[in-house]
Design a protein around this motif. Structure first.
Motif, mmCIF file in Angstrom:
data_model
loop_
_atom_site.group_PDB
_atom_site.id
_atom_site.type_symbol
_atom_site.label_atom_id
_atom_site.label_comp_id
_atom_site.label_asym_id
_atom_site.label_seq_id
_atom_site.Cartn_x
_atom_site.Cartn_y
_atom_site.Cartn_z
ATOM 1 N N GLN A 1 0.534 -1.266 -0.118
ATOM 2 C CA GLN A 1 0.348 -0.316 0.115
ATOM 3 C C GLN A 1 1.168 1.278 0.098
ATOM 4 O OE1 GLN A 1 -2.624 -0.830 3.394
ATOM 5 N NE2 GLN A 1 -3.837 -1.752 2.223
ATOM 6 N N VAL B 1 2.459 1.317 -3.609
ATOM 7 C CA VAL B 1 1.480 2.413 -4.025
ATOM 8 C C VAL B 1 1.143 3.709 -4.057
ATOM 9 C CG1 VAL B 1 -1.005 1.489 -5.559
ATOM 10 C CG2 VAL B 1 0.406 -0.069 -4.956
ATOM 11 N N ASP C 1 -9.141 5.482 0.545
ATOM 12 C CA ASP C 1 -8.509 4.735 -0.258
ATOM 13 C C ASP C 1 -6.609 4.015 1.017
ATOM 14 O OD1 ASP C 1 -7.846 2.997 -2.088
ATOM 15 O OD2 ASP C 1 -7.649 4.632 -3.576
ATOM 16 N N TRP D 1 -5.399 2.454 -0.325
ATOM 17 C CA TRP D 1 -4.533 2.339 -1.729
ATOM 18 C C TRP D 1 -3.591 3.839 -1.839
ATOM 19 C CZ3 TRP D 1 -1.455 -2.438 -2.186
ATOM 20 C CH2 TRP D 1 -2.402 -3.646 -2.363
ATOM 21 N N ARG D 2 -4.201 4.474 -1.339
ATOM 22 C CA ARG D 2 -3.345 6.194 -1.310
ATOM 23 C C ARG D 2 -2.664 7.158 -0.421
ATOM 24 N NH1 ARG D 2 -4.065 9.549 -6.229
ATOM 25 N NH2 ARG D 2 -3.872 11.412 -5.853
ATOM 26 N N CYS E 1 -1.714 5.786 3.359
ATOM 27 C CA CYS E 1 -1.844 4.787 4.285
ATOM 28 C C CYS E 1 -0.356 5.618 5.687
ATOM 29 C CB CYS E 1 -0.163 4.467 3.666
ATOM 30 S SG CYS E 1 -0.105 2.853 1.869
#
Length: 596
Positions: free
Chosen positions: A256, A259, A316, A318-319, A321
């Protein structure tokens, strides 16, 4: 029930939990954990000490083929801990992984035992006069499969035990609230390594002697008995262990962060003092470090309305963290260059097979009529390691700490650097000894009789073994201590597994070097440096080649150490140096409150 009553019950439950927790762990768990690791090492080291002779004499393999197979086996045995570490820290937990690894190792040793018990499991015995293997029957596919299946099971078992045992033991005594915790952990690492070394030393002497005197079936059977004891001991201590839960988001967290940082690659990173960082409530990681700043984009909150839901959580993952995820990935990436310097160390520290072959051609009388088995000279490696650990930890550390202002005496990087230099000297010494042995053999007219005993004492092999042990004491323990100190507690199995990664790749490189040397030096009808005939080959040149590569590795290590910077974790120590900000009580959010 009133609020006060509920509060009293909660306090009582907390106190009860603390009392139960206080009964877990401690030094009393060490015998169970160390016994487990010790007997597993009997399979990985004790059996390996004499294995080249088993492959040559029972499977009719050449020296180069046997050395190649053993290097691959050791390499896989060191690769598997990487997988075991991730499974442990991300899914099952250390206790469960060690338990599985112990049982699988036991099965592997039983299968290896069967190869010695069942005559048809091996090719017909061959006299193997001198270095002529032409008339010997090669192993069949089924015989190879049975042998390799035992190696595979032992490697898988090692993958469960090796990355977790040390970290699992540290969990039992690790107390961050203790000001002397760092010194306590270093002492634990030193003596853990030493105690395992002593046990291996005894097992190498005993098991190898039994193999030489009573045969392979009895020798392997004794090893199976030791591993059975290991399994019993580990499970006996089950109720006493501190069992840290796995961080099931660890591997996903790495992905994550990568990305998220990539998705924001075109977004300018705001100044550290003005950025708003995403972190869990109560987390000690509230702001990222300056190193590898491009990854900080993964945890910066650009627009709270788009990045966060009504509870203040990432919409999100994955955007966006957490800081903790970013710092965990950073800690892994930062140590990889230094980890890579362990590859060449592994090549030089794991030259076990060829010295055994050398010892078989030398006078092995030690004192009087006491004769040392060829596979037992590795005991001097372990003895040197153990003695040095005791001297360093008890005598030198108190003296050095006065000059270095470090509780551990020398820094981790200094110890690793010294280990590389000593390993370079060790292989150079091995080359000089082999040069003398070969010259003596040729002077005696033994060029065509490689299995005859040369008029030279095998005690000449002791200095190189002692230097290898000293190099390992500095380098290996320094690496483990370094990796452990640079990682968050949730990643300690992975930290220990990085050492295994260097050893694994090192053994693959060792196999590659053997193959290349054998292929290149035999061209044009010449005799290979690693010929089955030691007296016609040039194993001395092979050792000196390793010394040259080790010297190059030393300068590479200096570059990596300079690039890494300070090993003192002043920027963050599991976030303890960071000041935690106060969270708004109405937001179950992992970030600062924006008043939305």
């Amino acid at each position: 029930m009133s609020g006060e009553e509920r509060m009293e019950i909660a306090v009582d439950e907390k106190e009860a939990t603390q009392k139960v927790a206080s009964k877990k762990g401690g030094l009393r768990t060490m015998p169970f954990i160390i016994a487990n690791e010790t007997f597993e090492k009997v399979a990985g080291v004790g059996l390996q000490a004499n294995m080249i002779l088993y492959l040559r004499n029972e499977y009719n393999l050449s020296n180069a083929s046997g050395g190649y197979i053993l290097s691959l086996w050791v390499a896989v045995s060191y690769f598997m801990p990487i997988l075991g570490a991730f499974i442990s820290d991300s899914y099952l937990g250390r206790f469960t992984v060690i338990a599985y690894g112990t049982v699988i190792s036991l099965l592997g040793m039983i299968v290896l035992w069967l190869t010695a018990l069942i005559p048809h499991a091996r090719p017909p015995h061959c006299a193997q006069t001198d270095d002529d293997l032409k008339d010997c029957v090669s192993p069949k596919l089924g015989q190879f499969l049975l042998l390799f299946s035992s190696f595979a099971l032992l490697a898988i078992g090692a993958g469960g035990i090796r990355p977790c045992s040390l970290a699992f033991g540290a969990n039992q005594i690790d107390d961050p609230t203790n000001p002397k915790n760092q010194r306590t952990l270093q002492t634990f690492f030193n003596w853990y390594y030493a105690s395992v070394g002593i046990s291996i030393m005894i097992s190498v002497l005993v098991i190898v002697a039994i193999q030489d005197e009573a045969g392979w079936a009895v020798g392997f059977g004794v090893a199976v008995g030791f591993m059975l004891l290991s399994t019993i001991f580990f499970f006996l201590g089950s109720s006493l262990y501190v069992k840290v839960k796995a961080n099931k988001s660890l591997i996903a967290g790495f992905a994550q962060v990568a990305v998220a940082a990539w998705k924001k690659k075109n977004v300018a990173l705001p100044p550290m003092e003005y950025a708003t960082w995403y972190h869990h409530k109560g987390s000690k990681f509230v702001a990222p470090t300056e190193k590898l700043r491009f990854l900080n984009k993964a945890c910066v909150i650009g627009n709270p309305e788009k990045d966060l839901d009504c509870d203040g959580l990432a919409i999100d993952p994955w955007r966006l963290c957490t800081v903790k995820q970013v710092e965990e990935l950073k800690s892994l990436i930062k140590v990889l260059p230094i980890c890579s310097t362990g590859i060449m160390i592994a090549v030089t520290l794991n030259q076990h097979a060829f010295p055994v072959l050398q010892a078989t051609t030398m006078d092995r009388h030690f004192i009087g009529n006491l004769k040392i088995p060829a596979g037992s000279y590795v005991v001097f490696t372990i003895l040197a390691l153990t003695v040095w650990v005791a001297v360093y930890d008890r005598l030198l550390v108190p003296l050095l700490s006065k000059f270095t202002n470090r509780p551990q005496g020398l820094s981790h990087k200094q110890r690793m650097g010294i280990g590389i230099v000593i390993s370079c000297i060790a292989t150079a010494t091995a080359g000089a000894v082999e040069n003398k042995r070969r010259a003596t053999a040729l002077r005696q007219g033994l060029a065509d009789h490689p299995r005859d005993v040369v008029d030279m004492s095998a005690n000449w092999l002791i200095p190189q073994h002692c230097l290898v042990g000293l190099g390992e004491a500095f380098s290996a323990i320094g690496q483990i201590d370094f990796f452990y100190s640079q990682f968050p507690k949730t990643m300690t199995s992975i930290a220990v597994a990085l050492f295994s990664l260097g050893m694994a790749v090192g053994n693959l490189v060792a196999s590659l070097i053997i193959g290349i040397v054998d292929d290149v030096t035999r061209r044009g009808g010449k005799v290979s440096w690693v010929s089955d005939n030691l007296n016609k080959g040039h194993y001395d040149y092979y050792y000196w080649l390793l010394s040259l590569l080790s010297l190059v590795n030393f300068f590479y290590y200096l570059l990596c150490g300079w690039a890494y910077g300070s090993e003192d974790r002043e920027e963050y120590d599991d976030g303890e140096a960071m000041e935690e900000v106060e969270m708004h009580p109405s937001v179950g959010s992992p970030i600062r409150h924006f008043g939305v």
